[in-house]
Design a protein around this motif. Sequence first.
Motif: not given
Length: 203
Positions: A139, A141, A145, A172, A174
Motif C-alpha cells: 500500500d 502506491a 508510481r 491505480e 488508470d
Amino acid sequence: MIDKTMKNLLAGASKGYGLVERGEPREAIAVYGEVLALARKAGVDSAHLHWAYAVACDYAGELEMAFEQIQTAISKDPLALSFRTSFDVIGRRIREALADSDRRADDPSTPRLYALLLRAGEADVDSHVAMTRYQLATDKAPEARALAAALTLLYPMSPAAWEARAAVARAEGDVAATEEARLEAAALAVTSPPFPVPGDARA
C-alpha cells in the motif's frame, strides 16, 4: 612469539574455515561471530576475518549479513582482489534473489536487500522492479508510481521497467496509462536482445 589471544583468534578462524569446507556454514557463522567479538575486544581489526565471515554467510544463504561483512572487508582493504570477487558474487546473488519469479511481492526482506544494493550502487532494473512490486503490495502506491516513472526515464529500452509502470497504473485504475505502458513493454520485448544467464557461483 604469538600470545594467547592471537592463538585463540587463529584457532577460531581455522575452525570457521574448516566448518565451511565441510559444508557447515551456519555453524561457521556462529564461530566467526565469536572470533570477531574476541578480535574487537583485543583491538585486532582483520579485513580477512570479515571476508571469511562473509563467505560463510554466503554459503548459508544469509545474504544481508554476507553483503554487510564483505563491504566491511573491502573498506579495510580495498585492493584485495578476492574481496572484490566475493563482493561481485554476493551482489549478484542478492539481485537474483530479488528477481526470483517465486519471490513474494510483499517479502519483508525486499526493502532491506534493495537498500543494501542501492547504497553500494549495485541495483539493476530488476532490483528496482522488485521494490516497485513491494511498494504496491504494501500500500505504498505513491512511492511505487515515483519509482516506476524514474525507471522508464532511466531505462526507456527495458521491457521490465514499462511492465512495472503498467502494474502501477493498473493498481491505480488508470486504464489508458496501463495500456500505453503495456504496449511499450510488448514492443520492446520483441526487439530486445537476449541476455546470457550467469551460472551459479559462491563468494
